[in-house]
Design a protein around this motif. Sequence first.
Motif, PDB file in Angstrom:
ATOM      1  N   VAL A   2       0.831  -1.184   0.000  1.00 40.10           N
ATOM      2  CA  VAL A   2       0.000   0.000   0.000  1.00 40.10           C
ATOM      3  C   VAL A   2       0.875   1.247   0.000  1.00 40.10           C
ATOM      4  O   VAL A   2       1.834   1.359   0.772  1.00 40.10           O
ATOM      5  CB  VAL A   2      -0.923   0.013   1.227  1.00 40.10           C
ATOM      6  N   GLN A   3       0.536   2.170  -0.869  1.00 42.70           N
ATOM      7  CA  GLN A   3       1.231   3.452  -0.900  1.00 42.70           C
ATOM      8  C   GLN A   3       0.216   4.574  -1.001  1.00 42.70           C
ATOM      9  O   GLN A   3      -0.735   4.491  -1.785  1.00 42.70           O
ATOM     10  CB  GLN A   3       2.199   3.533  -2.077  1.00 42.70           C
ATOM     11  N   ALA A  24      -3.454   6.832  -4.234  1.00 42.99           N
ATOM     12  CA  ALA A  24      -3.342   5.558  -3.525  1.00 42.99           C
ATOM     13  C   ALA A  24      -3.054   4.419  -4.496  1.00 42.99           C
ATOM     14  O   ALA A  24      -3.494   4.440  -5.650  1.00 42.99           O
ATOM     15  CB  ALA A  24      -4.636   5.264  -2.774  1.00 42.99           C
ATOM     16  N   SER A  25      -2.334   3.441  -4.005  1.00 41.05           N
ATOM     17  CA  SER A  25      -2.073   2.229  -4.782  1.00 41.05           C
ATOM     18  C   SER A  25      -1.932   1.049  -3.831  1.00 41.05           C
ATOM     19  O   SER A  25      -1.647   1.230  -2.640  1.00 41.05           O
ATOM     20  CB  SER A  25      -0.806   2.388  -5.632  1.00 41.05           C
ATOM     21  N   ASN A  77      -8.053   6.550  -8.291  1.00 44.41           N
ATOM     22  CA  ASN A  77      -7.526   6.146  -6.974  1.00 44.41           C
ATOM     23  C   ASN A  77      -6.976   7.336  -6.203  1.00 44.41           C
ATOM     24  O   ASN A  77      -5.895   7.255  -5.584  1.00 44.41           O
ATOM     25  CB  ASN A  77      -6.435   5.081  -7.134  1.00 44.41           C
ATOM     26  N   THR A  78      -7.716   8.411  -6.217  1.00 49.13           N
ATOM     27  CA  THR A  78      -7.230   9.644  -5.617  1.00 49.13           C
ATOM     28  C   THR A  78      -8.322  10.295  -4.775  1.00 49.13           C
ATOM     29  O   THR A  78      -9.492  10.332  -5.174  1.00 49.13           O
ATOM     30  CB  THR A  78      -6.756  10.625  -6.704  1.00 49.13           C
ATOM     31  N   VAL A  79      -7.909  10.814  -3.626  1.00 46.28           N
ATOM     32  CA  VAL A  79      -8.794  11.593  -2.779  1.00 46.28           C
ATOM     33  C   VAL A  79      -8.226  13.009  -2.699  1.00 46.28           C
ATOM     34  O   VAL A  79      -7.003  13.194  -2.706  1.00 46.28           O
ATOM     35  CB  VAL A  79      -8.947  10.950  -1.384  1.00 46.28           C
ATOM     36  N   TYR A  80      -9.121  13.977  -2.633  1.00 49.64           N
ATOM     37  CA  TYR A  80      -8.720  15.383  -2.663  1.00 49.64           C
ATOM     38  C   TYR A  80      -9.204  16.108  -1.417  1.00 49.64           C
ATOM     39  O   TYR A  80     -10.178  15.716  -0.781  1.00 49.64           O
ATOM     40  CB  TYR A  80      -9.323  16.072  -3.889  1.00 49.64           C
ATOM     41  N   LEU A  81      -8.526  17.199  -1.125  1.00 46.88           N
ATOM     42  CA  LEU A  81      -8.991  18.113  -0.086  1.00 46.88           C
ATOM     43  C   LEU A  81      -8.839  19.525  -0.633  1.00 46.88           C
ATOM     44  O   LEU A  81      -7.723  20.033  -0.756  1.00 46.88           O
ATOM     45  CB  LEU A  81      -8.198  17.948   1.206  1.00 46.88           C
ATOM     46  N   GLN A  82      -9.965  20.112  -0.986  1.00 42.12           N
ATOM     47  CA  GLN A  82      -9.990  21.497  -1.434  1.00 42.12           C
ATOM     48  C   GLN A  82     -10.060  22.392  -0.207  1.00 42.12           C
ATOM     49  O   GLN A  82     -10.984  22.265   0.602  1.00 42.12           O
ATOM     50  CB  GLN A  82     -11.197  21.737  -2.340  1.00 42.12           C
ATOM     51  N   MET A  83      -9.103  23.279  -0.076  1.00 41.87           N
ATOM     52  CA  MET A  83      -9.018  24.123   1.112  1.00 41.87           C
ATOM     53  C   MET A  83      -9.134  25.577   0.682  1.00 41.87           C
ATOM     54  O   MET A  83      -8.257  26.090  -0.026  1.00 41.87           O
ATOM     55  CB  MET A  83      -7.708  23.879   1.846  1.00 41.87           C
TER      56      MET A  83
END
Length: 115
Positions: A2-3, A24-25, A77-83
Amino acid sequence: QVQLVESGGGLVQTGGTLRLSCAASGLPFSSTYMGWFRQAPGKERERVAGINWSGGMIYYADFVKGRFTISRDNAKNTVYLQMNNLKPEDTAVYYCKAAINMGYWGKGTLVTVSS
């Protein structure tokens, strides 16, 4: 293996905007609950936001509600955080976490907000 690799941190002025990404992978991303945490200097790590596999269940800490938005793209496979509307107190290392097995963490990305 996991990375989780965070990116998008940097230096911004108060009121500025950043978008963090966590790629993520090595895990079943599309069925994994993902979260963002942060740790400021001298403070404990705290939970910022979380999102379930479909995006239908989202959590925000009170201190970011109305300013931050968590989202995910299961195809990437990506999560985002818009700030948005960043404040000096948002200065911290931001970590991505995959809530699977014992939990997996990325190495973090530094966000610095100048006053």
